[in-house]
Design a protein around this motif. Structure first.
Motif, PDB file in Angstrom:
ATOM      1  N   ILE A  18       0.714  -1.221   0.090  1.00 42.92           N
ATOM      2  CA  ILE A  18      -0.023  -0.095  -0.156  1.00 42.92           C
ATOM      3  C   ILE A  18       0.915   1.210   0.138  1.00 42.92           C
ATOM      4  O   ILE A  18       0.397   2.184  -0.752  1.00 42.92           O
ATOM      5  CB  ILE A  18      -0.835  -0.014   0.993  1.00 42.92           C
ATOM      6  CG1 ILE A  18      -1.870  -1.074   1.033  1.00 42.92           C
ATOM      7  CG2 ILE A  18      -1.509   1.540   1.399  1.00 42.92           C
ATOM      8  CD1 ILE A  18      -2.948  -1.276   2.315  1.00 42.92           C
ATOM      9  N   PHE A  19       1.789   1.243   0.963  1.00 46.56           N
ATOM     10  CA  PHE A  19       2.717   2.429   0.828  1.00 46.56           C
ATOM     11  C   PHE A  19       3.647   2.715  -0.334  1.00 46.56           C
ATOM     12  O   PHE A  19       4.070   3.721  -0.742  1.00 46.56           O
ATOM     13  CB  PHE A  19       3.253   2.489   2.107  1.00 46.56           C
ATOM     14  CG  PHE A  19       2.713   2.997   3.348  1.00 46.56           C
ATOM     15  CD1 PHE A  19       2.162   4.183   3.618  1.00 46.56           C
ATOM     16  CD2 PHE A  19       1.998   2.022   4.441  1.00 46.56           C
ATOM     17  CE1 PHE A  19       1.515   4.624   4.563  1.00 46.56           C
ATOM     18  CE2 PHE A  19       1.007   2.506   5.529  1.00 46.56           C
ATOM     19  CZ  PHE A  19       0.877   3.622   5.509  1.00 46.56           C
ATOM     20  N   CYS A  20       4.065   1.482  -0.966  1.00 45.53           N
ATOM     21  CA  CYS A  20       4.752   1.662  -2.036  1.00 45.53           C
ATOM     22  C   CYS A  20       4.108   2.205  -3.105  1.00 45.53           C
ATOM     23  O   CYS A  20       4.383   3.018  -4.076  1.00 45.53           O
ATOM     24  CB  CYS A  20       5.151   0.081  -2.421  1.00 45.53           C
ATOM     25  SG  CYS A  20       6.566  -0.537  -1.525  1.00 45.53           S
ATOM     26  N   PHE A  21       2.768   1.838  -3.259  1.00 40.84           N
ATOM     27  CA  PHE A  21       1.935   2.513  -4.214  1.00 40.84           C
ATOM     28  C   PHE A  21       1.707   4.129  -4.088  1.00 40.84           C
ATOM     29  O   PHE A  21       1.666   4.758  -4.551  1.00 40.84           O
ATOM     30  CB  PHE A  21       0.546   1.694  -4.384  1.00 40.84           C
ATOM     31  CG  PHE A  21      -0.604   2.424  -5.052  1.00 40.84           C
ATOM     32  CD1 PHE A  21      -0.387   1.972  -6.580  1.00 40.84           C
ATOM     33  CD2 PHE A  21      -1.231   3.423  -4.704  1.00 40.84           C
ATOM     34  CE1 PHE A  21      -1.124   2.471  -7.528  1.00 40.84           C
ATOM     35  CE2 PHE A  21      -2.186   3.905  -5.918  1.00 40.84           C
ATOM     36  CZ  PHE A  21      -2.116   3.458  -7.150  1.00 40.84           C
ATOM     37  N   ARG A  38       4.253  12.539  -7.100  1.00 33.83           N
ATOM     38  CA  ARG A  38       3.806  12.236  -5.821  1.00 33.83           C
ATOM     39  C   ARG A  38       4.213  12.738  -4.599  1.00 33.83           C
ATOM     40  O   ARG A  38       3.461  13.285  -3.710  1.00 33.83           O
ATOM     41  CB  ARG A  38       3.932  10.473  -5.531  1.00 33.83           C
ATOM     42  CG  ARG A  38       3.023   9.591  -6.556  1.00 33.83           C
ATOM     43  CD  ARG A  38       1.526   9.733  -6.507  1.00 33.83           C
ATOM     44  NE  ARG A  38       1.311   9.001  -5.442  1.00 33.83           N
ATOM     45  CZ  ARG A  38      -0.004   8.816  -5.126  1.00 33.83           C
ATOM     46  NH1 ARG A  38      -0.906   9.396  -6.081  1.00 33.83           N
ATOM     47  NH2 ARG A  38      -0.366   8.147  -4.151  1.00 33.83           N
ATOM     48  N   ILE A  39       5.651  12.802  -4.626  1.00 31.76           N
ATOM     49  CA  ILE A  39       6.347  13.572  -3.611  1.00 31.76           C
ATOM     50  C   ILE A  39       6.532  15.174  -3.928  1.00 31.76           C
ATOM     51  O   ILE A  39       7.448  15.121  -4.746  1.00 31.76           O
ATOM     52  CB  ILE A  39       7.586  12.685  -3.199  1.00 31.76           C
ATOM     53  CG1 ILE A  39       7.637  11.356  -3.168  1.00 31.76           C
ATOM     54  CG2 ILE A  39       8.429  13.390  -2.125  1.00 31.76           C
ATOM     55  CD1 ILE A  39       6.389  11.139  -1.870  1.00 31.76           C
ATOM     56  N   HIS A  40       5.990  16.076  -3.572  1.00 31.64           N
ATOM     57  CA  HIS A  40       6.043  17.410  -3.868  1.00 31.64           C
ATOM     58  C   HIS A  40       7.347  18.051  -2.962  1.00 31.64           C
ATOM     59  O   HIS A  40       7.472  17.729  -1.873  1.00 31.64           O
ATOM     60  CB  HIS A  40       4.825  18.106  -3.806  1.00 31.64           C
ATOM     61  CG  HIS A  40       3.548  17.709  -4.346  1.00 31.64           C
ATOM     62  ND1 HIS A  40       3.259  17.594  -5.570  1.00 31.64           N
ATOM     63  CD2 HIS A  40       2.535  16.857  -3.974  1.00 31.64           C
ATOM     64  CE1 HIS A  40       2.292  17.042  -6.062  1.00 31.64           C
ATOM     65  NE2 HIS A  40       1.640  16.530  -4.941  1.00 31.64           N
ATOM     66  N   LEU A 411       7.540   7.760   3.131  1.00 34.48           N
ATOM     67  CA  LEU A 411       7.418   8.301   2.061  1.00 34.48           C
ATOM     68  C   LEU A 411       5.998   8.002   1.186  1.00 34.48           C
ATOM     69  O   LEU A 411       5.492   8.774   0.430  1.00 34.48           O
ATOM     70  CB  LEU A 411       8.551   7.768   0.962  1.00 34.48           C
ATOM     71  CG  LEU A 411       9.852   8.239   1.387  1.00 34.48           C
ATOM     72  CD1 LEU A 411      10.945   7.694   0.421  1.00 34.48           C
ATOM     73  CD2 LEU A 411      10.069   9.706   1.426  1.00 34.48           C
ATOM     74  N   GLY A 412       5.457   7.035   1.663  1.00 35.84           N
ATOM     75  CA  GLY A 412       4.129   6.509   0.805  1.00 35.84           C
ATOM     76  C   GLY A 412       3.035   7.425   1.638  1.00 35.84           C
ATOM     77  O   GLY A 412       2.097   7.970   1.065  1.00 35.84           O
TER      78      GLY A 412
END
Length: 535
Positions: A18-21, A38-40, A411-412
């Motif tokens: 889930i968190f990898c997604f 995804r990571i701003h 990070l996820g």
């Protein structure tokens, strides 16, 4: 136990997936691009514009009392109190309204109006000669100032969102100084954004009572050297290409920015850019009554001035009654028409603003910060992982896996929530790694103590986790509370640090306790009873 272990393992794998997604989402344009989407990145990493604005909240107070002056005049007339003068005589006290000249026979009627519920926000003092002073209550002033600041923040936020700026920071700044912090990561045209924010778009339509005049002196001379308290002098061009002139306008506007329901850029019959607007129902009815009473064919013909940012942009005669729609024309470029209509659609600021600080962060600094931050994070994590492997041997692998999963979860979470990663945020990630190691050290040392006491490996692991749990909870809760305080009272990068630290600690509780315990149980399940544990 095997069934319970399998269930826990499946749960951990599901969390990992889930968190990898959350980190990569649905891949498109390559893995690196998916992660970037995804990571701003924050202002300090991506570059952009940093602004500190001050809202002149006293203007909102003055505007509110100007409206009340006009309303009070009308209410006194309805009550049969004629001949009274209502106005504000002291510019340094915008919260004060003076009512003078009340006929003695009408004092009771006037008192009934002044002390009515419509003016409950004012303290009313009446002297022996019948004059009354209405002073807006301190609580009402503070409430109006707070609402003005909050409205300004929301208006600026909506304007910035319309411009498509990714992950802007727009919030209160300072300690009660009516300041706003604006951070715009990745802005490639800061001058235009600055112009959008700086312009108050405080558009209003006023009745013209005199002018145009060439100079302020000539305007004063034409009015016997005194500007009436219900009027004001405003500079402007009045039409496209005209020189600067001065008009005497009624102080209270007939329509102002908050009355606009919609505004769109367009073109007039000559193909020049203009703005077409629609008013709210209440404002449209009010504007209709005013324009109908002052058309060219009426007994009291008049003209009106469109005032934008305290300057007269256009003066026009009233040819016919106008209800809820109209056009604003002038020497606009297409970009100016687009920007002005945007500002009117998003609502006028309730007060003007000024700049206290302007800084531009270049992308080269952001790239260097990213590189140095990543290098520091990787170096720190590798050093910790190597230390754990050397000092705790086989159990060190357990700790290293937990640390990696901890980072993936953090990070996820940022990917799912759209959180902005800042340089202090990277520091929060590194600190989270340190806290994760601290938890593993507490557990491992407790297990070692139990082994030295002569307990079996399985019993030592069980007792080690049980006894270390209270200490781990205590250290994490206190740090999470500190992070929450930083988030509530901090701003910008400080909040980024608090977010990454707080959620990293929650993730660490999951990995240090559940994941590490499952790994230990899996190892013990494969060992023979009484076999030594590598720790």
């Amino acid at each position: 136990m095997g069934k319970n272990l399998a269930g826990k393992s499946a749960f951990i794998v599901a969390v990992l997936v889930i968190f990898c997604f959350g980190i990569v989402g649905i891949p498109h344009g390559g893995l690196t691009q998916s992660i970037k989407d995804r990571i701003h990145l924050g202002l300090d990493l991506k570059g952009g514009t940093h602004l500190v604005l001050e809202v002149h909240v006293a203007e909102a107070v003055a505007s509110a009392t100007d409206r009340d002056v006009a309303r009070l005049e009308a209410d006194l007339q309805k009550a049969g109190v004629t001949g009274a003068t209502v106005g504000k005589t002291d510019p340094s006290r915008p919260q004060t309204i003076i009512v003078s000249g009340i006929p003695a026979a009408k004092l009771s009627d006037a008192r009934g109006v002044l002390q009515g519920s419509d003016y409950g926000n004012y303290d009313v003092v009446t002297t022996a000669d019948g004059n009354s002073t209405l002073t807006m209550k301190l609580g009402a002033v503070r409430d109006l100032e707070t609402r003005t600041l909050d409205t300004s923040i929301e208006t600026i936020r909506e304007r910035i969102d319309k411009l498509g700026v990714s992950e802007p920071v727009i919030q209160k700044y300072g300690l009660g100084e009516n300041q706003i912090l604006v951070e715009l990561p990745g802005v490639d045209d800061p001058a235009r954004v600055e112009e959008i924010i700086q312009s108050t778009a405080k558009l209003s339509i006023h009745a013209v009572t005199g002018g145009p005049y060439e100079t302020d002196q000539s305007a004063l001379a034409a009015n016997n050297g005194i500007i009436p308290p219900d009027s004001m002098l405003v500079h402007g061009t009045g039409s496209a290409g005209a020189p600067d002139q001065i008009w005497l306008l009624k102080r209270v506007s007939e329509v102002e920015g908050t009355d606009f329901r919609d505004a769109q850029p367009g073109q007039d019959q000559n193909g020049r850019p203009n703005i077409r607007f629609n008013l709210t129902t209440e404002a449209g009815n009010r504007f209709y009554n005013y324009t109908q009473a002052h058309t060219a064919s009426s007994a009291t013909p008049g003209s009106m001035a469109i005032v934008l940012d305290n300057k007269v942009r256009e003066v026009a005669g009233i040819q016919s009654a106008i209800r809820d729609s109209g056009e604003i024309t002038g020497a606009f470029t297409q970009q100016q028409a687009n920007d002005l209509s945007l500002m009117l659609r998003t609502g006028a600021l309730p007060a003007s603003i000024s700049y206290l600080e302007t800084r531009t962060v270049g992308p080269s600094l952001g790239a260097a910060s990213i590189h140095q931050g990543i290098v520091a994070a990787i170096a720190g994590m590798l050093a910790v992982m190597i230390f754990m492997l050397i000092y705790y041997r086989g159990a060190g692998i357990n700790a290293d896996l937990a640390l990696i999963l901890n980072l993936v979860i953090l990070l996820g979470f940022m990917g799912y929530t759209g959180s902005t990663l800042t340089l202090p945020g990277i520091a929060g990630v590194i600190l989270t790694i340190g806290m994760g190691v601290d938890s593993n050290v507490l557990i491992f040392e407790r297990i070692r103590e139990e082994l030295r006491a002569g307990k079996t490996a399985a019993a030592a692991v069980q007792q080690g986790f049980a006894h270390a749990w209270v200490t781990i909870i205590d250290t994490h809760v206190t740090t999470i509370v500190s992070a929450m305080i930083l988030f509530l009272f901090g701003s910008g990068p400080v909040r980024g640090f608090a977010i990454t630290l707080a959620f990293g600690l929650f993730a660490n509780l999951f990995t240090a306790v559940l994941v590490s315990r499952v790994i230990f149980d899996a190892i013990l399940q494969k060992k023979e009873r009484g076999a030594a544990l590598s720790i």
